[in-house]
Design a protein around this motif. Structure first.
Motif, PDB file in Angstrom:
ATOM      1  N   UNK A  53       6.090   9.516 -12.559  1.00 44.27           N
ATOM      2  CA  UNK A  53       5.124   8.555 -12.029  1.00 44.27           C
ATOM      3  C   UNK A  53       4.578   9.044 -10.688  1.00 44.27           C
ATOM      4  N   UNK A  54       3.260   9.188 -10.587  1.00 44.89           N
ATOM      5  CA  UNK A  54       2.655   9.656  -9.336  1.00 44.89           C
ATOM      6  C   UNK A  54       2.575   8.531  -8.304  1.00 44.89           C
ATOM      7  N   UNK A  55       2.526   8.937  -7.047  1.00 38.90           N
ATOM      8  CA  UNK A  55       2.417   7.971  -5.963  1.00 38.90           C
ATOM      9  C   UNK A  55       1.006   7.411  -5.938  1.00 38.90           C
ATOM     10  N   UNK A  56       0.865   6.098  -5.857  1.00 36.64           N
ATOM     11  CA  UNK A  56      -0.482   5.508  -5.868  1.00 36.64           C
ATOM     12  C   UNK A  56      -1.266   5.855  -4.616  1.00 36.64           C
ATOM     13  N   UNK A  77       0.961  15.808 -11.464  1.00 34.86           N
ATOM     14  CA  UNK A  77       1.040  15.817  -9.996  1.00 34.86           C
ATOM     15  C   UNK A  77      -0.362  15.599  -9.437  1.00 34.86           C
ATOM     16  N   UNK A  78      -0.480  14.769  -8.417  1.00 32.97           N
ATOM     17  CA  UNK A  78      -1.781  14.429  -7.835  1.00 32.97           C
ATOM     18  C   UNK A  78      -2.252  15.565  -6.924  1.00 32.97           C
ATOM     19  N   UNK A  79      -2.661  16.659  -7.546  1.00 32.18           N
ATOM     20  CA  UNK A  79      -3.008  17.872  -6.803  1.00 32.18           C
ATOM     21  C   UNK A  79      -4.166  17.625  -5.848  1.00 32.18           C
ATOM     22  N   UNK A  80      -5.207  16.934  -6.328  1.00 36.30           N
ATOM     23  CA  UNK A  80      -6.365  16.677  -5.483  1.00 36.30           C
ATOM     24  C   UNK A  80      -6.012  15.837  -4.273  1.00 36.30           C
ATOM     25  N   UNK A  81      -5.184  14.838  -4.448  1.00 33.30           N
ATOM     26  CA  UNK A  81      -4.803  13.976  -3.336  1.00 33.30           C
ATOM     27  C   UNK A  81      -3.993  14.748  -2.302  1.00 33.30           C
ATOM     28  N   UNK A  82      -3.170  15.680  -2.767  1.00 31.80           N
ATOM     29  CA  UNK A  82      -2.388  16.514  -1.843  1.00 31.80           C
ATOM     30  C   UNK A  82      -3.293  17.488  -1.094  1.00 31.80           C
ATOM     31  N   UNK A  83      -4.292  18.012  -1.793  1.00 27.00           N
ATOM     32  CA  UNK A  83      -5.252  18.897  -1.134  1.00 27.00           C
ATOM     33  C   UNK A  83      -5.981  18.134  -0.027  1.00 27.00           C
ATOM     34  N   UNK A  84      -6.419  16.933  -0.342  1.00 31.02           N
ATOM     35  CA  UNK A  84      -7.077  16.095   0.658  1.00 31.02           C
ATOM     36  C   UNK A  84      -6.142  15.843   1.841  1.00 31.02           C
ATOM     37  N   UNK A  85      -4.875  15.547   1.555  1.00 27.03           N
ATOM     38  CA  UNK A  85      -3.956  15.211   2.644  1.00 27.03           C
ATOM     39  C   UNK A  85      -3.825  16.352   3.645  1.00 27.03           C
ATOM     40  N   UNK A  86      -3.543  17.573   3.172  1.00 27.46           N
ATOM     41  CA  UNK A  86      -3.305  18.666   4.118  1.00 27.46           C
ATOM     42  C   UNK A  86      -4.583  19.037   4.873  1.00 27.46           C
ATOM     43  N   UNK A 117      -6.161   7.604   1.535  1.00 25.31           N
ATOM     44  CA  UNK A 117      -5.348   8.801   1.746  1.00 25.31           C
ATOM     45  C   UNK A 117      -3.857   8.508   1.816  1.00 25.31           C
ATOM     46  N   UNK A 118      -3.061   9.526   1.484  1.00 23.05           N
ATOM     47  CA  UNK A 118      -1.611   9.414   1.537  1.00 23.05           C
ATOM     48  C   UNK A 118      -1.106   9.413   2.982  1.00 23.05           C
ATOM     49  N   UNK A 119       0.059   8.825   3.190  1.00 23.34           N
ATOM     50  CA  UNK A 119       0.825   9.065   4.408  1.00 23.34           C
ATOM     51  C   UNK A 119       1.585  10.378   4.222  1.00 23.34           C
ATOM     52  N   UNK A 159       2.853  11.917   0.637  1.00 23.39           N
ATOM     53  CA  UNK A 159       2.438  13.263   0.237  1.00 23.39           C
ATOM     54  C   UNK A 159       3.648  14.117  -0.116  1.00 23.39           C
ATOM     55  N   UNK A 160       4.701  14.047   0.702  1.00 18.88           N
ATOM     56  CA  UNK A 160       5.892  14.836   0.414  1.00 18.88           C
ATOM     57  C   UNK A 160       6.584  14.360  -0.858  1.00 18.88           C
ATOM     58  N   UNK A 161       6.632  13.041  -1.055  1.00 20.35           N
ATOM     59  CA  UNK A 161       7.246  12.518  -2.274  1.00 20.35           C
ATOM     60  C   UNK A 161       6.475  12.975  -3.513  1.00 20.35           C
TER      61      UNK A 161
END
Length: 538
Positions: free
Chosen positions: A7-10, A112-121, A29-31, A35-37
């Protein structure tokens, strides 16, 4: 291996009824913790399909693993090895149909929410201050002109600048970014994000010239005479219409015009920016792609009481991303599938009052692999509205660009190139929407990267960017060459009479120039079937 997390993080978002009253970004955006989770869900597959699904070939497991470890600085460095626009891609690229589609976790649960992680970093880097540009390489004396500052043009410029080229971008509009600026609404891609990415490209030494219309201010043939190569990344900016009666009525817009007035000309900031953009109470949008969703959601934020999307196929066949369709429905936009507009209707005074629609049904399969919409048996009906937005596609008018130059085009009018972005005209390369028609941002970035490597190979006869993409160059590796021609560098060590008197480390590190020379000995056999097929820089 521990228990698999399916289950991905919302993604935190503005509430639908709140966000329709503003143009602020919907996704928040993620916190760092989220993002780490999310990154920790990655299985680190030995054969990562996500990389194959990425048009740019980003080392996705590498950057995701670094995010999981909390090393965000290394994560953004890994991303920027292949992509100069990570904050943009993290927001508006169709990951669900590309990298995330190939994620092994997605076979049984959520990818895995790859796009959301890309946005986060990318956003994390911006919060630290001005993004750090790589050291400027020595200028190689060669000059390249780039026509258009959209994602393809920005990518070509950044890649070539990092290889030592002097690059000039010519942009027709008063603000850079191409479709990122004029086409995508603020609530999906804030213009501050685009400006940040453009400034990063400029920090690499790229010269950006705005309000410069190639074809009028200067023709491409002149650019060819003044530069060593030219890349054409002009977008597909001319709209299509259905050709039905009533399309010339006041209140009928193409999506290009409507979104440009709202985005580039800041129509959403009325009355602070007095952009001529009619506000309407009932809006009908033709089309089922992302541009149609953007247009409909924009109209709602500009004050429309009701917005209806008219599409000739089913909801399941809409080409828009599932996330965008869901967002539109959350905002109470009406999706009316299986209808075809046949006339835009006006009253006795000539005022637009509705769209006559024909019910459709699905017939036999066509060349696209989808069932063709055909007229149904039910009677035509009228959808009442006072504004129409046609979002059914765009095309390219290349004639003004290439006045005096014979450049081959496809039957649909797109520029024809080979696999490395070369057109039929000598020293002219192209990529992005001008070649493929309207497509994804990351697809344009991938085309820009490929063209940059091709331009470098063509101008120098070597593949200085051989680690990025496999392209043909004029000088190939000779499999019969003596392997001892470039011997392995030795490891410096502490003298024997010194080291026996201590427990200090015996082996010392290489100097930077020795490490670089040793790394260049690698033949990168993974980029071809055999070493003999691998192009290297000697």
């Amino acid at each position: 291996m521990g228990k698999v997390d399916y289950v991905r993080r919302p993604m935190p978002k503005q509430e639908p009824l709140e966000r329709v009253r503003n143009f602020d970004e919907v996704a928040l955006g993620y916190t760092a913790e989220a993002a780490q989770e999310e990154a920790s869900r990655c299985l680190a597959c030995k054969k990562p399909g996500c990389v194959d699904g990425c048009p740019v070939g980003i080392d996705i497991p590498g950057f995701v693993g670094l995010v999981a470890d909390g090393d965000f600085a290394a994560g953004i460095r890994t991303l920027k090895e292949k992509n100069a626009l990570p904050a943009v891609c993290g927001r508006v690229c169709p990951q669900e149909g590309q990298c995330e589609k190939e994620c092994l976790l997605g076979k049984k649960g959520d990818a895995v929410a790859i796009g959301r992680l890309e946005r986060y970093v990318a956003d994390w880097e911006a919060e630290q201050g001005t993004p750090q540009a790589p050291p400027s390489p020595a200028t190689n004396g060669k000059r390249v002109a780039v026509v258009g500052s959209g994602p393809a043009g920005l990518t070509v410029a950044a890649d070539l600048a990092l290889l030592g080229y002097t690059v000039t971008i010519f942009e027709a509009l008063h603000e850079a970014g191409g479709v990122l600026t004029y086409g995508i609404p603020e609530f999906r891609l804030p213009k501050s994000i685009v400006r940040r990415e453009v400034q990063y490209v400029e920090s690499l030494g790229v010269d950006l010239r705005l309000d410069y219309i190639v074809g009028k201010t200067r023709t491409v043939d002149r650019l060819v005479g003044e530069f060593d190569a030219v890349f054409v990344g002009a977008g597909a900016g001319l709209p299509w219409f259905l050709g039905i009666p009533g399309e010339n009525l006041n209140g009928v817009y193409s999506a290009n015009e409507y979104l440009t007035r709202c985005n580039l000309m800041r129509g959403y900031r009325f009355p602070a920016w007095d952009t001529p953009l009619k506000r309407a109470s009932r809006v009908a949008v033709f089309g089922g792609g992302n541009v149609a969703m953007d247009s409909a959601r924009t109209a709602l934020r500009l004050g429309a009481d009701q917005v209806t999307i008219l599409y000739r196929r089913t909801r399941a066949q809409m080409p828009a991303w599932a996330e965008e369709i869901d967002a539109a429905e959350e905002e109470r936009i009406v999706l009316q599938p299986l209808v075809a507009p046949v006339e835009i209707v006006h009253d006795a005074a000539g005022k637009l009052v509705g769209v006559k629609c024909r019910p459709m049904t699905l017939g036999d399969y066509d060349s696209s692999g989808r069932r063709r919409p055909v007229a149904g048996r039910n009677a035509d009906f009228v959808v009442e509205c006072d504004q129409v937005i046609a979002a059914i596609g765009q095309w390219l008018d290349s004639a003004p660009l290439f006045d005096g130059i014979d450049v081959e085009t496809t039957k649909k009018g797109w520029l024809k190139t080979d696999k490395d972005g070369r057109t039929s005209a000598d020293w002219i390369f192209a990529g992005g929407d001008a070649v493929t028609g309207p497509a994804s941002v990351v697809g344009a970035i991938g085309a820009g990267e490929k063209a940059a490597v091709s331009i470098d190979a063509r101008l120098t006869g070597s593949n200085h960017a051989f680690w990025r993409r496999d392209v043909a160059v004029d000088t190939a590796f000779d499999p019969d060459a003596d392997p001892e021609e470039t011997p392995r560098a030795g490891v410096p060590v502490v003298a024997a009479n010194v080291r026996v008197g201590s427990f200090d480390e015996v082996e010392l590190s290489w100097a930077a120039e020795v490490a670089v020379a040793e790394a260049r000995r690698c033949l990168r056999c993974d980029y071809g079937k055999t070493c003999a097929e691998t192009e290297v820089n000697r």
